[in-house]
Design a protein around this motif. Structure first.
Motif, short mmCIF file in Angstrom:
data_model
loop_
_atom_site.label_atom_id
_atom_site.label_comp_id
_atom_site.label_asym_id
_atom_site.label_seq_id
_atom_site.Cartn_x
_atom_site.Cartn_y
_atom_site.Cartn_z
N CYS A 93 -77.64 33.58 -62.23
CA CYS A 93 -77.98 35.09 -62.46
C CYS A 93 -76.86 35.85 -62.98
O CYS A 93 -77.09 36.67 -63.99
CB CYS A 93 -78.06 35.31 -60.98
SG CYS A 93 -79.47 34.89 -60.16
N LEU A 94 -75.50 35.69 -62.39
CA LEU A 94 -74.68 36.54 -62.92
C LEU A 94 -74.47 36.31 -64.46
O LEU A 94 -74.01 37.05 -65.31
CB LEU A 94 -73.17 36.62 -62.08
CG LEU A 94 -73.20 37.49 -61.16
CD1 LEU A 94 -74.37 37.23 -59.93
CD2 LEU A 94 -71.99 37.46 -60.28
N ARG A 95 -74.09 34.90 -64.67
CA ARG A 95 -73.72 34.65 -65.94
C ARG A 95 -74.73 35.10 -67.07
O ARG A 95 -74.36 35.75 -67.98
CB ARG A 95 -73.61 32.99 -66.13
CG ARG A 95 -72.36 32.41 -65.90
CD ARG A 95 -71.33 33.06 -66.29
NE ARG A 95 -71.25 32.81 -67.76
CZ ARG A 95 -70.49 33.50 -68.69
NH1 ARG A 95 -69.28 33.99 -68.54
NH2 ARG A 95 -70.56 33.48 -70.03
N PRO A 96 -75.79 35.02 -67.00
CA PRO A 96 -77.00 35.67 -67.94
C PRO A 96 -76.75 36.86 -68.23
O PRO A 96 -76.82 37.49 -69.28
CB PRO A 96 -78.38 35.49 -67.16
CG PRO A 96 -78.03 34.05 -66.37
CD PRO A 96 -76.91 34.17 -65.97
N VAL A 97 -76.43 37.75 -66.96
CA VAL A 97 -76.21 38.99 -67.06
C VAL A 97 -74.97 39.46 -68.00
O VAL A 97 -74.89 40.35 -69.02
CB VAL A 97 -76.06 39.88 -65.97
CG1 VAL A 97 -75.71 41.38 -66.07
CG2 VAL A 97 -77.31 39.73 -64.88
N VAL A 98 -74.02 38.58 -67.90
CA VAL A 98 -72.81 38.51 -68.75
C VAL A 98 -72.87 38.30 -70.11
O VAL A 98 -72.38 39.10 -71.08
CB VAL A 98 -71.67 37.46 -68.14
CG1 VAL A 98 -70.51 37.49 -69.21
CG2 VAL A 98 -71.27 37.93 -66.72
N GLU A 99 -73.75 37.19 -70.37
CA GLU A 99 -74.04 36.87 -71.79
C GLU A 99 -75.06 37.82 -72.53
O GLU A 99 -75.01 38.00 -73.53
CB GLU A 99 -74.48 35.16 -71.86
CG GLU A 99 -73.42 34.51 -71.38
CD GLU A 99 -73.99 33.02 -71.49
OE1 GLU A 99 -74.54 32.93 -72.53
OE2 GLU A 99 -73.45 32.04 -70.92
N PHE A 100 -76.23 38.33 -71.58
CA PHE A 100 -77.36 39.02 -72.48
C PHE A 100 -77.35 40.35 -71.91
O PHE A 100 -78.21 41.18 -72.64
CB PHE A 100 -78.59 38.22 -72.04
CG PHE A 100 -78.71 36.95 -72.53
CD1 PHE A 100 -79.33 36.72 -73.97
CD2 PHE A 100 -78.21 35.76 -71.70
CE1 PHE A 100 -79.43 35.40 -74.40
CE2 PHE A 100 -78.23 34.50 -72.37
CZ PHE A 100 -78.76 34.28 -73.59
N GLY A 101 -76.76 40.86 -70.91
CA GLY A 101 -76.91 42.35 -70.31
C GLY A 101 -76.40 43.10 -71.25
O GLY A 101 -75.38 42.98 -72.08
N THR A 102 -76.72 44.47 -71.11
CA THR A 102 -76.35 45.85 -72.10
C THR A 102 -74.89 46.05 -71.26
O THR A 102 -74.68 45.75 -69.96
CB THR A 102 -77.27 46.91 -72.02
OG1 THR A 102 -77.42 47.14 -70.62
CG2 THR A 102 -78.56 46.50 -72.59
N GLU A 103 -74.10 46.86 -71.82
CA GLU A 103 -72.91 47.28 -71.16
C GLU A 103 -73.17 48.14 -70.11
O GLU A 103 -72.59 47.93 -68.98
CB GLU A 103 -72.19 48.27 -72.24
CG GLU A 103 -70.88 48.54 -71.58
CD GLU A 103 -70.00 47.37 -71.44
OE1 GLU A 103 -69.06 47.68 -70.64
OE2 GLU A 103 -70.05 46.42 -72.13
#
Length: 386
Positions: A93-103
């Motif tokens: 969950c968190l790693r995908p937000v780190v890699e693909f999430g907007t600022e």
């Protein structure tokens, strides 16, 4: 090749192992309130946000160090289920937000998720889409400035206690690989409902349940990555999960192996410690061989992640090796203990906790298919180009 961790990592490992041993005992029964209290304690130690950049509240560690701390967590606490929940939260969950999430997404969600204030769950598996992970039926249709999600997810780790869900849904049924989209859905969103917790054979410390989506409206700016980019998000998360999550099992195996060696040295039969019998000593040697071999494969995969490698072979081999080694080590530990092995204790607990490891994150049979395909064997995956 340097197989030693640096001084800082060794100190963190020792601190996490001691923390887990003292503060994360294995409870007799799952209690959601107590679970969240322990989660907050783990957050204070930085455990639930190790691989999140410091700018967003994490420790900013790479895959090798994150795996090392996960191994320490599994070694310190007999509650492998709790360690599993932490790893699912962090790597799926968190790693995908780190890699693909907007600022904006990173700054909005990651600090709370890294501190332990919030818990995340990843919704991908469905009743008709387990091993065939891209055959999802959950749909997402754009309606103005939001998407409407309908469908259901099964076997969703952390669902009963989650504050944020990473949900995979189909936005274009005709686009195949490019037809999936990832969404960030907060708990309490109208139309999102969580079912009753599962009663599982193992990992009792990890709450799991179905998730139902009925006309669930999600703002368009809650898309993680891009529309049609959900499969890429999923693949990236699995590379981390199949590597770093399984480090918790390395720690659990080490703990049980050490206690088994001690037991074999103290338990006497026929006037001598049973460790002096070749049948027992050779079994312990085999346990050690499986653990050390699996550990090397896992850290090789973690090293590749830190280097930016995106192959399926190393994480797949690590997942296979660790899960199979954990099951066999649990069986061997029970066998050496004899009748005591079938009583409640760490040997039978490891075995029960290890059995699901051959299923989740892609069954071991599917892992072999993926590895074979990556090696150029068998039919190629058909990808519809946009």
């Amino acid at each position: 090749m340097n197989f030693d961790f640096d001084t800082d990592t060794e100190e963190m490992r020792a601190a996490i192992s001691a923390f887990a041993r003292d503060k994360l005992p294995c409870p007799d029964a799952f209690d959601p309130v107590a679970f969240r209290e322990r989660w907050l304690l783990a957050g204070e130690q930085g455990v639930v946000g190790t691989a999140v950049p410091e700018a967003y509240g994490g420790l900013g560690l790479g895959a090798v160090t994150a795996a090392a701390l996960m191994e320490a967590l599994g070694h310190g606490s007999e509650d492998t289920g709790f360690a599993f929940s932490v790893a699912a939260h962090l790597f799926a969950c968190l790693r995908p937000v780190v890699e693909f999430g907007t600022e904006e997404q990173k700054r909005h969600w990651l600090p709370r998720l890294s501190s332990g204030e919030w818990i995340a769950a990843h919704g991908i598996t469905e009743p008709e889409a387990g091993s065939d992970a891209l055959a999802l039926r959950t749909s997402a249709k754009l309606r103005g400035d939001h998407y409407v999600l309908n469908g259901g997810k099964a076997f969703t780790t952390n669902a009963p206690v989650a504050d944020l869900f990473v949900v995979q849904a189909v936005t274009d049924p005709s686009a195949g690989f490019f037809g999936l989209t990832s969404f960030l859905v907060e708990a309490g969103t109208p139309g999102l409902r969580v079912g009753r917790p599962y009663d599982k054979v193992g990992l009792h410390g990890s709450p799991t349940a179905d998730v139902y989506l009925e006309d669930c409206a999600v703002p368009a700016d809650h898309v993680l990555g891009t529309e049609g980019g959900g499969a890429a998000v999923f693949s990236a998360s699995m590379a981390w999960e199949r590597t770093c999550l399984f480090a918790a099992y390395l720690g659990a195996m080490r703990r049980v192996l050490d206690s088994t060696v001690e037991f074999a040295g103290l338990r006497e039969q026929f006037g001598m410690p049973i460790g002096g019998f070749q049948a027992v000593s050779h079994r312990i040697v085999d346990m050690t061989l499986r653990l050390e071999s699996a550990r090397l494969l896992l850290y090789r995969a973690a090293w590749g992640l830190d280097r930016g490698e995106r192959d399926e072979v190393a994480p797949g081999l690590a997942k296979l090796a660790v899960s199979e080694a954990a099951v066999q080590l649990g069986l061997d530990a029970m066998q050496i203990r004899g009748a005591l092995g079938v009583l409640s204790g760490e040997a039978e607990t490891l075995l029960r906790d290890a059995l699901p490891a051959r299923i989740f994150s892609g069954t071991n049979d599917i892992q072999k298919n993926n590895i074979a395909r990556a090696l150029g064997l068998g039919p190629k995956r058909r990808v519809r180009r946009r």
